[in-house]
Design a protein around this motif. Sequence first.
Motif, PDB file in Angstrom:
ATOM      1  N   UNK A   1      46.991  56.282  55.016  1.00  0.00           N
ATOM      2  CA  UNK A   1      47.840  57.392  55.454  1.00  0.00           C
ATOM      3  C   UNK A   1      47.178  58.735  55.186  1.00  0.00           C
ATOM      4  N   UNK A   2      46.547  58.891  54.028  1.00  0.00           N
ATOM      5  CA  UNK A   2      45.875  60.149  53.710  1.00  0.00           C
ATOM      6  C   UNK A   2      44.398  60.119  54.076  1.00  0.00           C
ATOM      7  N   UNK A   3      43.838  58.920  54.251  1.00  0.00           N
ATOM      8  CA  UNK A   3      42.408  58.790  54.520  1.00  0.00           C
ATOM      9  C   UNK A   3      41.566  58.868  53.266  1.00  0.00           C
ATOM     10  N   UNK A   4      42.198  58.846  52.074  1.00  0.00           N
ATOM     11  CA  UNK A   4      41.483  59.004  50.816  1.00  0.00           C
ATOM     12  C   UNK A   4      40.960  57.671  50.301  1.00  0.00           C
ATOM     13  N   UNK A   5      39.761  57.721  49.711  1.00  0.00           N
ATOM     14  CA  UNK A   5      39.164  56.560  49.058  1.00  0.00           C
ATOM     15  C   UNK A   5      38.898  56.910  47.597  1.00  0.00           C
ATOM     16  N   UNK A   6      38.841  55.902  46.752  1.00  0.00           N
ATOM     17  CA  UNK A   6      38.436  56.102  45.357  1.00  0.00           C
ATOM     18  C   UNK A   6      37.552  54.944  44.948  1.00  0.00           C
TER      19      UNK A   6
END
Length: 759
Positions: free
Chosen positions: A712-717
């Motif tokens: 949904x946010x396109x964020x990776x960690x």
Amino acid sequence: MAKRPVKGGLPTRAQVLEFIQGSDAPAGKREIAKAFGLKGEEKIALKRLLRDMGDEGLIDAGPGRAFHKLGGVPKVTVLRVVDVDDSGKAWAVPERWEAEGEPPRLRVMERKGPRAAALGVGDRVLARNEEGPRGWVAHPMKKLLRGSELVLGVVHEEGAGHWLRPVEKKERRELPISDLGEARVGDLVLAEKVGRPPRLTARVDRILGDPFAPRSFSLIAIHKHGIPHEFPEAVLKEAERVARQKLGEREDLTHLPIVAIDPADARDHDDAVWATEDDDPENKGGWKALVAIADVSFYVRPGSALDKEARRRGNSVYFPDRVVPMLPEELSADICSLKAGEDRAALACHLQVTKDGQLRSWRFSRGRVRIRANIPYEDAQAAIDADEARVEVASSPCSMPEIEDEVMDALRPLWACWRAMYRARAKRGPLELDLPERRVVLDEKGRILSVAPRERLDAHKLIEDYMIAANVAAAKALEAKKAPVMYRVHEPPSREKLVALKDYLKTFEIEFALGQVVRPATFNRIIEMLGDADFRPQVMEQVLRTQTQAYYAPMNQGHFGLALGSYAHFTSPIRRYADLVVHRALVRAYRLGEGGLTDEEAASMEVTGELISNLERRAMEAERDTIDRYVAAYLSEKVGELVRCRITGVQSFGFFATVEDLGGDGLVPAATLGDEYYRHDEASQSLTGEESGTRYTLGQRLTLRLAEANPVSGALRFELPEAPRGAGRMPRAREERGGRRLQGKRGRPSNIRHQGRRR
């Protein structure tokens, strides 16, 4: 103090804009009429002029009908508070904002006195505004009734309550939902952000649907960036009407075997090309070439409903699952699109190319074309490769796409002419950065099949070089007539960025002299020196970061990246408003018929350039955000797995990495790097362990564990493979003597020391 206008006669658009911007007080119709000494019928004409300027996006009306330049903030207007930091500083945006792009954020100055109440998110104030050296500043005059801010997020349940998880990567604070309405857990919603810290809540305003459903990722970007995606009824009706126009008197080019080479999934076809050996004895060994471009200016006339909507959008926006077109599909995908076998209106650029690949001459005409074939890049490349292989080894069987002989006969001289142009390009020395784009492939239901780098073929380079030649010809043709030009400007890098690059290259023992005249070839030589070194991609990315951002303007500053003195965008009027402006300028300058640039458009070129440059940046951000979401969705099934990555950025709180051959940036937080202290060096963009000497630097390849992927946010960690699972969420910063340290796990000091220049 505003410059006193010269009285006498109706002012031009430029004069009105100059007066409004320079006026110390709100400037309404009465003030403008008085300043220019207008009376009687002239006042009526002024009213029409101001209305037209509003329709054209040049000005907007604020409170009390005072005017201001569109894209600026009225001197007095209502603001809505959108953010209050921990120290109580408030930031606001204009409540009414109809200009393109994001509304500017204003720092709200604190009101003094015992009755001055603190402001919270959602508060509305009437304020006096001014633009300072550090941005816009608002001085509150009166607090008004409460308002709200809309936030895009996903509903989820935790404990006994519902929470809103914002889709914005930078917004890590979830909000408790005070009014769920009819929304359900998992819904993508627009919600009102009300209250003030620490009692900030969200009230659901609109339900957008399932964030994981096909086409939702682009819908998130559309709403987040405020991209107009539905055409008004009047615009659609006008498109239907103008599509029925007869092509009229035109140069007949239907006998030429012109071909359009495009992506296999192209939704519109702006351009087509043709070339043949030149029979002009003065151009012995050279070629005649033609670049046919959709004649959009014939259908979209200045001041029409279609024109106003196209200007409001600025460009088409391309997502993996949809296109948000600048023009209705009646035009963009049909009557303007250069489709095989159909007679189409074109603005043709006729070129003479020397045997050395230089442009010898050019002319422009309105023509009637009939495209022989629409060929995907891959098929055109395969056909040429197979054809050349047959010539070299006549007995070897070669697979070749089924392309008609006439079309094959058209491709051969196209390639021959291009090879000469390509040699001339190499001699010119434009910036050459081999940084592949990502391509998302979806199935028929919109589900992700693959994400991979987009292959770059000679067929792509061929079309690119023909388009560049036509763009140069358009700019020079307009300059020859001393006509207005909407240039595509790319300025050389600033000294500040060159100094940063010098410091960076020094870490690889590469010398970079600041005193030299910097040209694109300067950077190309640096890249060539690297050969196949592992850090070659990171140096190319740093060179890219050193460049300025290209923009549109009527003042020529050259195009640094292409190593060209005069350059304009001419070849994509279906999807770029800048190209439509250039078409109109050519039509007017060379008397090619109706639909030419008007005096009013010519006077407002600077305003138009600024507007469409901002809209282009908006589209790029929306497209990039959507690709990131698709990449995160693709990787969400690989959480916990080890992936091969490359470091793309190093900060004091950790480093960013991207999955090789796939993309998508993710953070490796400081808390996952172990127990020893790491020193952060800005110049080399690295983190170095003080005890072990372990070093993490920009461009370094390494294996990481994918810890989190949020579609949904396109964020990776990411985490180091040896780090405990789930370690190291985003830390908070604090200052300590001896260097910058960060709060790591559960409040203990993190392992980062900071060193280097202060920004």
